[in-house]
Design a protein around this motif. Sequence first.
Motif, PDB file in Angstrom:
ATOM      1  N   UNK A  91       0.730  -1.107   0.628  1.00  0.00           N
ATOM      2  CA  UNK A  91      -0.073   0.383   0.089  1.00  0.00           C
ATOM      3  C   UNK A  91       0.769   1.454   0.324  1.00  0.00           C
ATOM      4  N   UNK A  92       2.305   0.934   0.513  1.00  0.00           N
ATOM      5  CA  UNK A  92       3.334   2.545   0.160  1.00  0.00           C
ATOM      6  C   UNK A  92       3.277   2.791  -0.677  1.00  0.00           C
ATOM      7  N   UNK A  93       2.943   2.604  -1.990  1.00  0.00           N
ATOM      8  CA  UNK A  93       2.996   3.539  -3.690  1.00  0.00           C
ATOM      9  C   UNK A  93       2.190   4.282  -3.455  1.00  0.00           C
ATOM     10  N   UNK A  94       2.636   5.470  -5.023  1.00  0.00           N
ATOM     11  CA  UNK A  94       2.065   6.184  -5.387  1.00  0.00           C
ATOM     12  C   UNK A  94       1.641   6.243  -6.700  1.00  0.00           C
ATOM     13  N   UNK A  95       0.692   6.899  -7.749  1.00  0.00           N
ATOM     14  CA  UNK A  95       0.641   6.794  -8.746  1.00  0.00           C
ATOM     15  C   UNK A  95       1.253   8.579  -9.632  1.00  0.00           C
ATOM     16  N   UNK A  96       1.763   8.693 -10.227  1.00  0.00           N
ATOM     17  CA  UNK A  96       2.255   9.332 -10.928  1.00  0.00           C
ATOM     18  C   UNK A  96       1.869  10.096 -12.182  1.00  0.00           C
ATOM     19  N   UNK A  97       1.547  10.567 -12.532  1.00  0.00           N
ATOM     20  CA  UNK A  97       0.800  10.522 -14.035  1.00  0.00           C
ATOM     21  C   UNK A  97       2.045  12.140 -15.184  1.00  0.00           C
ATOM     22  N   UNK A  98       2.316  12.290 -15.334  1.00  0.00           N
ATOM     23  CA  UNK A  98       2.487  13.027 -16.967  1.00  0.00           C
ATOM     24  C   UNK A  98       1.299  13.712 -17.810  1.00  0.00           C
ATOM     25  N   UNK A  99       1.037  14.463 -18.333  1.00  0.00           N
ATOM     26  CA  UNK A  99      -0.490  14.804 -18.532  1.00  0.00           C
ATOM     27  C   UNK A  99      -0.269  15.745 -19.964  1.00  0.00           C
ATOM     28  N   UNK A 112      -3.658  10.633 -24.204  1.00  0.00           N
ATOM     29  CA  UNK A 112      -2.639  12.241 -23.168  1.00  0.00           C
ATOM     30  C   UNK A 112      -1.953  12.371 -21.733  1.00  0.00           C
ATOM     31  N   UNK A 113      -1.287  10.586 -21.366  1.00  0.00           N
ATOM     32  CA  UNK A 113      -1.290  10.781 -20.226  1.00  0.00           C
ATOM     33  C   UNK A 113       0.189   8.902 -20.147  1.00  0.00           C
ATOM     34  N   UNK A 114       0.667   9.487 -19.650  1.00  0.00           N
ATOM     35  CA  UNK A 114       1.691   8.444 -18.531  1.00  0.00           C
ATOM     36  C   UNK A 114       2.213   8.235 -17.652  1.00  0.00           C
ATOM     37  N   UNK A 115       1.794   7.506 -17.072  1.00  0.00           N
ATOM     38  CA  UNK A 115       1.416   7.320 -15.851  1.00  0.00           C
ATOM     39  C   UNK A 115       2.529   5.696 -15.238  1.00  0.00           C
ATOM     40  N   UNK A 116       3.151   6.134 -13.845  1.00  0.00           N
ATOM     41  CA  UNK A 116       3.659   5.516 -13.283  1.00  0.00           C
ATOM     42  C   UNK A 116       3.846   5.215 -12.073  1.00  0.00           C
ATOM     43  N   UNK A 117       3.995   4.331 -11.589  1.00  0.00           N
ATOM     44  CA  UNK A 117       3.854   3.566 -10.151  1.00  0.00           C
ATOM     45  C   UNK A 117       5.288   2.876  -9.209  1.00  0.00           C
ATOM     46  N   UNK A 118       5.751   4.276  -8.435  1.00  0.00           N
ATOM     47  CA  UNK A 118       6.650   3.708  -7.430  1.00  0.00           C
ATOM     48  C   UNK A 118       6.267   3.974  -6.403  1.00  0.00           C
ATOM     49  N   UNK A 119       7.133   4.029  -5.700  1.00  0.00           N
ATOM     50  CA  UNK A 119       7.001   3.938  -4.021  1.00  0.00           C
ATOM     51  C   UNK A 119       6.727   5.226  -3.638  1.00  0.00           C
ATOM     52  N   UNK A 120       6.015   5.021  -2.529  1.00  0.00           N
ATOM     53  CA  UNK A 120       5.506   6.390  -2.465  1.00  0.00           C
ATOM     54  C   UNK A 120       6.348   7.286  -0.869  1.00  0.00           C
ATOM     55  N   UNK A 121       7.864   7.180  -0.897  1.00  0.00           N
ATOM     56  CA  UNK A 121       8.299   7.982  -0.993  1.00  0.00           C
ATOM     57  C   UNK A 121       9.377   8.830  -1.103  1.00  0.00           C
TER      58      UNK A 121
END
Length: 406
Positions: free
Chosen positions: A338-346, A379-388
């Motif tokens: 659960x310690x993940x974050x999704x970061x997206x460029x749009x 129109x976007x790219x998303x990646x999942x990375x560690x929340x920290x």
Amino acid sequence: MARIVQKFGGTSVGDLDRIRNAARRVKQAVDRGEQVAVVVSAMSGETNRLDGWTREISPLHDTREYDVVVSAGEQVTCGLMAMALQDIQVPARSWLGWQVPIVTDDLHGRARIESIDTEMIGGRIDGGEVAVVAGFQGLGPRNRITTLGRGGSDASAVALAAALGAERCDIFTDVDGVYTTDPRIVAKARKLDRIAYEEMLEMASLGAKVLQTRAVELAMRHRVTLQVVSSFEDVPGTFLVDEDEIVEKNIVSGIAYSRDEAKITLAHIADRPGVAASVFGPLADAGINVDMIVQSSSQDGRSADITFTIGKSDLNRTLEVLEGNRGALEYRELMSDADVVKVSVIGVGMRTHAGVAQQMFHTLSDKGINIQVISTSEIKVSVLIAEEYTELALRSLHSAYGLDAE
Ligand code: ADP
Ligand code: ASP
Ligand code: MG
């Protein structure tokens, strides 16, 4: 006379002084000769508090009763706002969702607005009275109170603006507009004068909570002129506009993040036709939305690993469903994080420019940030990375795409 809708979010009505401040903004519009409908949220933190109680008293509660509880915050602020207006000689009355009524479907906790009866409220507005409407609330088909999903007062405001034929809908909040990314995390975030509806839709659905996704959809569909504006400073905000109205186009126009993600991996699951269906079918039946998915085959070609993401609040239920189907799925291991974050460029510019994803991967790898899952659309790219790494990733991507304010 022009009609406008002014919506005040949680922080903008966070205490009595702020309610008085918001009332003064309403009075300014009335003094300009505008007819005003006001939509208010609950005081900041209030809906979370009510939501917490429902979980404490009964983890698997009746969602109809959930709505009765969590909709209460808006009842308080709409009454207080009407009083604050009356105190400064602005004729006003409060309207709860069912009194308008704002009619919704029966999907409690995330209901959709079906229609708004403007006969009564429109008449009162025409008579010079400010209508103060409780956001977030609706009236379901069986006369039950519904709510529109978190952040749903934005949708109330836009839907009301459409129904009233309002000239404009102003969303008053604690930032002075939509920025290239969350200004509370990236100090160099730049305020946008205008943003395309479609970009805003992606930003919102990928986590930028400055506007609720449904509200942007409604604004786009009903051609509502929407402005995000500060309730504390008197400065121009950000307008939502059509794509072709934006002259200076960046390839990437914004970066969003969502911490509301959890990752699941099913390791060594049989690699044969029908496996994906047998994993995701039961989840869909349980009403669990799956977002990003990757599957990788093992060397021997007989087993595979499936990794996917879901909303954090669905994590326990997802694990229950998968454990319950262990016999049929025949996986060797079930892992969750659960310690993940999704970061997206749009950016709409991605339609015509290649290399955006590549630059994202480069930038993150330069910072030693490992990418766990990737997904893309037009129109976007998303990646999942560690929340920290949330802040580091946002800041470095913001610079890499040339978005930093001078
Ligand atoms: P309200 O209570 O007024 O509805 P929200 O908290 O829902 O306000 O939304 C405003 C918050 O959205 C800001 O305080 C900011 O931290 C956050 N936010 C996230 N992304 C952005 C962005 N791109 N531009 C502006 N604000 C953003
Ligand atoms: N009070 C509700 C929430 O916190 C609705 C809103 O603020 O828009 O989600
Ligand atoms: Mg909000």
